[in-house]
Scaffold this motif. Structure first.
Motif, PDB file in Angstrom:
ATOM      1  N   ARG A   1       0.839  -1.357   0.055  1.00 14.53           N
ATOM      2  CA  ARG A   1       0.042   0.030   0.009  1.00 14.53           C
ATOM      3  C   ARG A   1       0.849   1.214  -0.021  1.00 14.53           C
ATOM      4  NH1 ARG A   1      -5.006   1.768   0.834  1.00 14.53           N
ATOM      5  NH2 ARG A   1      -5.870   0.010   0.819  1.00 14.53           N
ATOM      6  N   LYS A   2       1.935   1.298   0.749  1.00 14.01           N
ATOM      7  CA  LYS A   2       2.834   2.438   0.683  1.00 14.01           C
ATOM      8  C   LYS A   2       3.869   2.753  -0.277  1.00 14.01           C
ATOM      9  CE  LYS A   2       5.288   5.060   4.351  1.00 14.01           C
ATOM     10  NZ  LYS A   2       5.976   4.977   5.940  1.00 14.01           N
ATOM     11  N   TYR A   3       4.058   1.711  -0.714  1.00 16.58           N
ATOM     12  CA  TYR A   3       5.315   1.641  -1.948  1.00 16.58           C
ATOM     13  C   TYR A   3       4.930   1.111  -3.190  1.00 16.58           C
ATOM     14  CZ  TYR A   3       7.960   3.104   2.119  1.00 16.58           C
ATOM     15  OH  TYR A   3       8.465   3.779   3.299  1.00 16.58           O
ATOM     16  N   THR A   4       4.733  -0.198  -3.493  1.00 11.47           N
ATOM     17  CA  THR A   4       4.602  -0.744  -4.721  1.00 11.47           C
ATOM     18  C   THR A   4       3.358  -0.330  -5.427  1.00 11.47           C
ATOM     19  OG1 THR A   4       3.557  -2.809  -3.909  1.00 11.47           O
ATOM     20  CG2 THR A   4       5.996  -2.827  -4.298  1.00 11.47           C
ATOM     21  N   MET A   5       2.209  -0.075  -4.596  1.00 12.39           N
ATOM     22  CA  MET A   5       1.106   0.393  -4.899  1.00 12.39           C
ATOM     23  C   MET A   5       1.122   1.887  -4.757  1.00 12.39           C
ATOM     24  SD  MET A   5      -1.807  -2.441  -3.544  1.00 12.39           S
ATOM     25  CE  MET A   5      -3.013  -1.154  -3.518  1.00 12.39           C
TER      26      MET A   5
ATOM     27  N   ARG B   1      -9.215   0.637  -6.526  1.00 13.49           N
ATOM     28  CA  ARG B   1     -10.304  -0.203  -5.972  1.00 13.49           C
ATOM     29  C   ARG B   1     -10.369  -1.890  -6.447  1.00 13.49           C
ATOM     30  NH1 ARG B   1     -14.695   4.710  -7.162  1.00 13.49           N
ATOM     31  NH2 ARG B   1     -14.546   5.677  -5.115  1.00 13.49           N
ATOM     32  N   ASP B   2     -10.055  -1.839  -7.771  1.00 17.73           N
ATOM     33  CA  ASP B   2      -9.988  -3.110  -8.376  1.00 17.73           C
ATOM     34  C   ASP B   2      -8.853  -3.991  -7.577  1.00 17.73           C
ATOM     35  OD1 ASP B   2     -11.684  -2.524 -10.349  1.00 17.73           O
ATOM     36  OD2 ASP B   2     -10.444  -2.127 -11.752  1.00 17.73           O
ATOM     37  N   VAL B   3      -7.785  -3.399  -7.545  1.00 12.35           N
ATOM     38  CA  VAL B   3      -6.610  -4.175  -6.745  1.00 12.35           C
ATOM     39  C   VAL B   3      -7.010  -4.591  -5.355  1.00 12.35           C
ATOM     40  CG1 VAL B   3      -4.303  -4.081  -5.806  1.00 12.35           C
ATOM     41  CG2 VAL B   3      -4.769  -3.229  -7.998  1.00 12.35           C
ATOM     42  N   GLU B   4      -7.720  -3.681  -4.648  1.00 18.20           N
ATOM     43  CA  GLU B   4      -8.113  -3.747  -3.189  1.00 18.20           C
ATOM     44  C   GLU B   4      -9.094  -4.796  -3.199  1.00 18.20           C
ATOM     45  OE1 GLU B   4      -8.843  -0.086  -1.763  1.00 18.20           O
ATOM     46  OE2 GLU B   4      -6.776   0.390  -0.731  1.00 18.20           O
ATOM     47  N   LEU B   5     -10.109  -5.056  -4.171  1.00 12.34           N
ATOM     48  CA  LEU B   5     -11.283  -6.109  -4.129  1.00 12.34           C
ATOM     49  C   LEU B   5     -10.469  -7.207  -4.271  1.00 12.34           C
ATOM     50  CD1 LEU B   5     -14.106  -4.480  -6.539  1.00 12.34           C
ATOM     51  CD2 LEU B   5     -14.270  -4.814  -3.979  1.00 12.34           C
ATOM     52  N   THR B   6      -9.470  -7.339  -4.957  1.00 13.68           N
ATOM     53  CA  THR B   6      -8.731  -8.756  -4.842  1.00 13.68           C
ATOM     54  C   THR B   6      -8.116  -9.312  -3.593  1.00 13.68           C
ATOM     55  OG1 THR B   6      -6.702  -8.321  -5.693  1.00 13.68           O
ATOM     56  CG2 THR B   6      -8.563  -8.534  -7.353  1.00 13.68           C
ATOM     57  N   ASN B   7      -7.852  -8.462  -2.589  1.00 14.17           N
ATOM     58  CA  ASN B   7      -7.364  -8.707  -1.371  1.00 14.17           C
ATOM     59  C   ASN B   7      -8.210  -8.386  -0.071  1.00 14.17           C
ATOM     60  OD1 ASN B   7      -4.766  -8.922  -2.975  1.00 14.17           O
ATOM     61  ND2 ASN B   7      -4.246  -7.009  -2.335  1.00 14.17           N
TER      62      ASN B   7
ATOM     63  N   LEU C   1       1.971  -7.022  -7.383  1.00 12.28           N
ATOM     64  CA  LEU C   1       0.888  -6.713  -8.306  1.00 12.28           C
ATOM     65  C   LEU C   1       0.640  -7.502  -9.440  1.00 12.28           C
ATOM     66  CD1 LEU C   1       0.507  -2.915  -8.479  1.00 12.28           C
ATOM     67  CD2 LEU C   1      -0.303  -4.336  -6.935  1.00 12.28           C
ATOM     68  N   THR C   2       0.899  -8.717  -9.270  1.00  5.44           N
ATOM     69  CA  THR C   2       1.037  -9.912 -10.299  1.00  5.44           C
ATOM     70  C   THR C   2      -0.453  -9.632 -10.903  1.00  5.44           C
ATOM     71  OG1 THR C   2       2.250 -11.233  -9.171  1.00  5.44           O
ATOM     72  CG2 THR C   2       1.026 -12.533 -10.691  1.00  5.44           C
ATOM     73  N   GLY C   3      -0.415  -9.839 -12.156  1.00  3.87           N
ATOM     74  CA  GLY C   3      -1.785  -9.766 -13.080  1.00  3.87           C
ATOM     75  C   GLY C   3      -2.383  -8.168 -13.174  1.00  3.87           C
ATOM     76  N   PHE C   4      -1.753  -7.335 -12.589  1.00  5.31           N
ATOM     77  CA  PHE C   4      -2.079  -5.908 -12.856  1.00  5.31           C
ATOM     78  C   PHE C   4      -2.254  -5.718 -14.404  1.00  5.31           C
ATOM     79  CE2 PHE C   4      -1.331  -1.245 -13.268  1.00  5.31           C
ATOM     80  CZ  PHE C   4      -2.598  -0.552 -12.494  1.00  5.31           C
ATOM     81  N   ARG C   5      -3.305  -5.038 -14.788  1.00  4.85           N
ATOM     82  CA  ARG C   5      -3.355  -4.920 -16.378  1.00  4.85           C
ATOM     83  C   ARG C   5      -2.743  -3.601 -16.644  1.00  4.85           C
ATOM     84  NH1 ARG C   5      -7.337  -7.515 -19.063  1.00  4.85           N
ATOM     85  NH2 ARG C   5      -6.426  -6.375 -20.634  1.00  4.85           N
ATOM     86  N   TRP C   6      -1.724  -3.745 -16.805  1.00  4.12           N
ATOM     87  CA  TRP C   6      -0.700  -2.418 -17.374  1.00  4.12           C
ATOM     88  C   TRP C   6      -1.083  -1.913 -18.492  1.00  4.12           C
ATOM     89  CZ3 TRP C   6       2.065   0.349 -14.155  1.00  4.12           C
ATOM     90  CH2 TRP C   6       2.674   0.000 -12.955  1.00  4.12           C
ATOM     91  N   ASP C   7      -1.403  -2.965 -19.612  1.00  4.17           N
ATOM     92  CA  ASP C   7      -2.198  -2.233 -20.884  1.00  4.17           C
ATOM     93  C   ASP C   7      -3.022  -1.481 -20.755  1.00  4.17           C
ATOM     94  OD1 ASP C   7      -3.455  -4.670 -19.931  1.00  4.17           O
ATOM     95  OD2 ASP C   7      -3.823  -5.509 -21.964  1.00  4.17           O
TER      96      ASP C   7
END
Length: 231
Positions: free
Chosen positions: A96-100, A133-139, A149-155
């Protein structure tokens, strides 16, 4: 399959994309931790513990891995259960503080050379909030943590945010991801990657010496104890 538990970040990310040569089985990460403990392979242990945190939820960590037969096939000992729960909290905070961080505030870490030059800040902030919000829902609900952030949709992210903010986000993420991986053994109270590699080197040298010693000594059966001994 040792390729599932490599000591470098690039190898680990490659392992997420490549299909393992071994058929997945219930509790594989728990089994890897237990085997790494038993055989004293600290580099594998660090990554196996990380996979336990990112690949299983809290309930599985506490109760063990149950198969379709309702039998617990593999479980961590209480020391490693406690370690994983502690590490999950650290990993979540680091995420939360760094990679995100690039989803929270493009200038949050104070190392962003591009974020301040964004000319569409309002629109870009809206995109960041939606992806956050999308990332937080998965956790949610004590689910799996995902600090890399494996699976993050960078595209998708690249298409919806300005080029300046996208470039800034990637730089921030890659830097913080590398820093997290470097600290991984420390998070699991194992030392540093350097100290783990040294332990492996010393162990390898010791095993080689034992092998050389055994190969030079004839082997015979001691009739009194019926065990193979060296003379």
């Amino acid at each position: 399959d040792l390729t599932l538990f490599p000591p470098t970040l690039s190898q680990f990310e490659a392992s997420l994309l490549n299909k393992s040569r071994i058929q997945p089985f219930t509790g594989r990460n728990f089994a890897a931790v237990n085997l790494a403990r038993e055989c004293v392979v600290p580099t594998i242990l660090a990554v196996a513990l990380f996979r336990c945190c990112t690949g299983t939820n809290v309930v599985e960590i506490l109760d063990g891995a149950f198969g379709k037969d309702s039998v617990c096939h593999h479980a961590l000992d209480w020391q490693d259960k406690r370690l994983c729960l502690f590490a999950r909290a650290v990993l979540e905070t680091r995420a939360r503080k760094y990679t995100m961080g690039f989803l929270m505030d493009p200038n949050a870490t104070g190392k962003n050379p591009f974020g301040s030059s964004c000319t569409t800040r309002g629109a870009c902030d809206s995109v960041r909030l939606r992806f956050l919000r999308d990332v937080e829902l998965t956790n949610a609900n004590y689910g799996k943590v995902n600090p890399l952030l494996t699976g993050f949709r960078w595209d998708r992210f690249q298409k919806e945010i300005c080029h300046t903010c996208y470039r800034s986000a990637r730089l921030s993420f890659e830097r913080e991801k590398a820093a997290l991986w470097e600290d991984l053994p420390t998070i699991f109270q194992l030392g540093t990657w350097g100290s783990l590699r040294e332990q492996m080197r010393v162990k390898s040298t010791h095993v080689e010496k034992l092998g050389d010693s055994d190969s030079r000594q004839p082997c015979s059966i001691d009739p009194d104890i019926s065990l193979v001994t060296t003379i």
